[in-house]
Design a protein around this motif. Structure first.
Motif, mmCIF file in Angstrom:
data_model
loop_
_atom_site.group_PDB
_atom_site.id
_atom_site.type_symbol
_atom_site.label_atom_id
_atom_site.label_comp_id
_atom_site.label_asym_id
_atom_site.label_seq_id
_atom_site.Cartn_x
_atom_site.Cartn_y
_atom_site.Cartn_z
ATOM 1 N N MET A 1 0.813 -1.201 0.000
ATOM 2 C CA MET A 1 0.000 0.000 0.000
ATOM 3 C C MET A 1 0.856 1.265 0.000
ATOM 4 S SD MET A 1 -3.121 -0.949 -0.178
ATOM 5 C CE MET A 1 -4.000 0.526 0.218
ATOM 6 N N TYR A 2 2.003 1.228 0.644
ATOM 7 C CA TYR A 2 2.828 2.429 0.684
ATOM 8 C C TYR A 2 3.350 2.786 -0.707
ATOM 9 C CZ TYR A 2 2.813 2.870 5.715
ATOM 10 O OH TYR A 2 2.422 3.066 7.005
ATOM 11 N N GLY A 3 3.741 1.788 -1.496
ATOM 12 C CA GLY A 3 4.245 2.074 -2.838
ATOM 13 C C GLY A 3 3.199 2.737 -3.710
ATOM 14 N N GLY A 4 1.973 2.246 -3.636
ATOM 15 C CA GLY A 4 0.890 2.855 -4.403
ATOM 16 C C GLY A 4 0.601 4.272 -3.951
ATOM 17 N N GLY A 5 0.636 4.490 -2.644
ATOM 18 C CA GLY A 5 0.405 5.832 -2.107
ATOM 19 C C GLY A 5 1.502 6.792 -2.512
ATOM 20 N N ALA A 7 3.374 6.591 -5.056
ATOM 21 C CA ALA A 7 3.356 6.800 -6.500
ATOM 22 C C ALA A 7 2.236 7.742 -6.938
ATOM 23 C CB ALA A 7 3.205 5.455 -7.216
ATOM 24 N N THR A 8 1.112 7.713 -6.256
ATOM 25 C CA THR A 8 -0.042 8.485 -6.719
ATOM 26 C C THR A 8 -0.249 9.813 -6.007
ATOM 27 O OG1 THR A 8 -1.487 7.287 -5.198
ATOM 28 C CG2 THR A 8 -1.287 6.429 -7.445
ATOM 29 N N TYR A 12 -2.054 13.370 -7.304
ATOM 30 C CA TYR A 12 -3.293 13.757 -6.626
ATOM 31 C C TYR A 12 -3.180 15.179 -6.077
ATOM 32 C CZ TYR A 12 -6.946 13.730 -3.036
ATOM 33 O OH TYR A 12 -8.018 14.044 -2.245
#
Length: 96
Positions: A1-5, A7-8, A12
């Protein structure tokens, strides 16, 4: 989850706040994220220990904390749902 956060979140933030101060906003967001990463588990352990001291069986000691975490997740979802981009007039424009 941290990698996705990780990255985005910059995209955002750019979409919501524009590009002018996205670096400063990103720094504040990462500071809040790291504070929550430290204080969250401390709070959960405190609540668990408090319950165990009051006689709650260890197998049930996390039940209240899960409800608290579910409530915080719901509050975070509502806050994110209520977010609206700032007006275009506040976005940075480069000179032509």
């Amino acid at each position: 989850m941290y990698g996705g956060g990780f990255a985005t979140i910059p995209a955002y933030l750019r979409d919501v706040f524009g590009t002018m101060h996205v670096g400063a906003i990103h720094g504040r967001l990462l500071t809040a994220w790291s504070a929550a990463g430290v204080l969250g588990p401390v709070l959960i352990n405190y609540i668990r220990e408090y319950q165990i001291e009051r006689g709650v069986p260890k197998a049930q000691a996390y039940s209240v904390t899960m409800y608290i975490m579910c409530g915080l997740l719901l509050i975070g979802f509502i806050c994110n749902f209520c977010m609206r981009p700032v007006s275009e007039k506040h976005h940075h424009r480069s000179a032509p």
